[in-house]
Design a protein around this motif. Sequence first.
Motif, PDB file in Angstrom:
ATOM      1  N   LYS A  37     -17.443  -1.679  -7.528  1.00 15.61           N
ATOM      2  CA  LYS A  37     -16.355  -2.671  -7.595  1.00 15.61           C
ATOM      3  C   LYS A  37     -16.733  -4.003  -6.968  1.00 15.61           C
ATOM      4  O   LYS A  37     -15.912  -4.919  -6.923  1.00 15.61           O
ATOM      5  CB  LYS A  37     -15.106  -2.115  -6.916  1.00 15.61           C
ATOM      6  N   ASN A  38     -17.967  -4.098  -6.454  1.00 15.02           N
ATOM      7  CA  ASN A  38     -18.395  -5.321  -5.769  1.00 15.02           C
ATOM      8  C   ASN A  38     -17.395  -5.735  -4.683  1.00 15.02           C
ATOM      9  O   ASN A  38     -17.021  -6.915  -4.571  1.00 15.02           O
ATOM     10  CB  ASN A  38     -18.575  -6.471  -6.766  1.00 15.02           C
ATOM     11  N   THR A  39     -16.964  -4.767  -3.918  1.00 11.47           N
ATOM     12  CA  THR A  39     -15.928  -5.032  -2.923  1.00 11.47           C
ATOM     13  C   THR A  39     -16.327  -4.463  -1.566  1.00 11.47           C
ATOM     14  O   THR A  39     -16.826  -3.342  -1.478  1.00 11.47           O
ATOM     15  CB  THR A  39     -14.582  -4.440  -3.361  1.00 11.47           C
ATOM     16  N   LEU A  40     -16.088  -5.268  -0.558  1.00 11.79           N
ATOM     17  CA  LEU A  40     -16.317  -4.897   0.838  1.00 11.79           C
ATOM     18  C   LEU A  40     -14.968  -4.650   1.484  1.00 11.79           C
ATOM     19  O   LEU A  40     -13.987  -5.330   1.168  1.00 11.79           O
ATOM     20  CB  LEU A  40     -17.040  -6.035   1.553  1.00 11.79           C
ATOM     21  N   TYR A  41     -14.917  -3.680   2.394  1.00 11.87           N
ATOM     22  CA  TYR A  41     -13.667  -3.348   3.067  1.00 11.87           C
ATOM     23  C   TYR A  41     -13.847  -3.356   4.585  1.00 11.87           C
ATOM     24  O   TYR A  41     -14.938  -3.151   5.099  1.00 11.87           O
ATOM     25  CB  TYR A  41     -13.182  -1.954   2.644  1.00 11.87           C
ATOM     26  N   LEU A  42     -12.735  -3.556   5.264  1.00 10.96           N
ATOM     27  CA  LEU A  42     -12.685  -3.366   6.704  1.00 10.96           C
ATOM     28  C   LEU A  42     -11.374  -2.664   7.015  1.00 10.96           C
ATOM     29  O   LEU A  42     -10.302  -3.275   6.923  1.00 10.96           O
ATOM     30  CB  LEU A  42     -12.780  -4.684   7.468  1.00 10.96           C
ATOM     31  N   GLN A  43     -11.459  -1.393   7.345  1.00 11.60           N
ATOM     32  CA  GLN A  43     -10.291  -0.633   7.763  1.00 11.60           C
ATOM     33  C   GLN A  43     -10.096  -0.838   9.260  1.00 11.60           C
ATOM     34  O   GLN A  43     -10.997  -0.537  10.047  1.00 11.60           O
ATOM     35  CB  GLN A  43     -10.468   0.854   7.455  1.00 11.60           C
ATOM     36  N   MET A  44      -8.944  -1.351   9.629  1.00 15.81           N
ATOM     37  CA  MET A  44      -8.669  -1.656  11.024  1.00 15.81           C
ATOM     38  C   MET A  44      -7.509  -0.803  11.506  1.00 15.81           C
ATOM     39  O   MET A  44      -6.384  -0.939  10.997  1.00 15.81           O
ATOM     40  CB  MET A  44      -8.336  -3.142  11.183  1.00 15.81           C
ATOM     41  N   ASN A  45      -7.767   0.058  12.456  1.00 11.25           N
ATOM     42  CA  ASN A  45      -6.753   0.935  13.030  1.00 11.25           C
ATOM     43  C   ASN A  45      -6.530   0.596  14.493  1.00 11.25           C
ATOM     44  O   ASN A  45      -7.356  -0.071  15.117  1.00 11.25           O
ATOM     45  CB  ASN A  45      -7.179   2.394  12.893  1.00 11.25           C
ATOM     46  N   SER A  46      -5.434   1.077  15.034  1.00 15.47           N
ATOM     47  CA  SER A  46      -5.118   0.851  16.456  1.00 15.47           C
ATOM     48  C   SER A  46      -5.282  -0.612  16.820  1.00 15.47           C
ATOM     49  O   SER A  46      -5.901  -0.953  17.833  1.00 15.47           O
ATOM     50  CB  SER A  46      -6.024   1.727  17.330  1.00 15.47           C
TER      51      SER A  46
END
Length: 124
Positions: A75-84
């Motif tokens: 998907k040519n996509t970067l993610y950043l999952q941010m918790n807490s």
Amino acid sequence: QVQLQESGGGSVQAGGSLRLSCAASGYTYSSYCMGWFRQAPGKEREGVAAIDSDGNTSYRDSVKARFTISKDNAKNTLYLQMNSLKPEDTAMYYCAADPSTYGLRLSSSDFGYWGQGTQVTVSS
């Protein structure tokens, strides 16, 4: 032409979660090192997390165990999952890319391409 477009920012209360996305185009996405940086008002831009073409990752100490960087090459996509999330995470978050192999150092000087940013605000 390399283009990076962030999305997913917003306002949350402390302890909440957000997932940032960065849609990339104009280059061979899978071969680049990708990173997330942030800049709070009156402060310098700082590296948050990075991932290289082999999937190796690095994080700044203050976000380890709370944030997760990942990418979807299809998907040519970067993610950043941010918790807490904490109030001190409040900043403009930028996606960055570069063909070099130094991006895991989390230095902004190692990235040549940048998105426009997405605002993250965490209230206490």
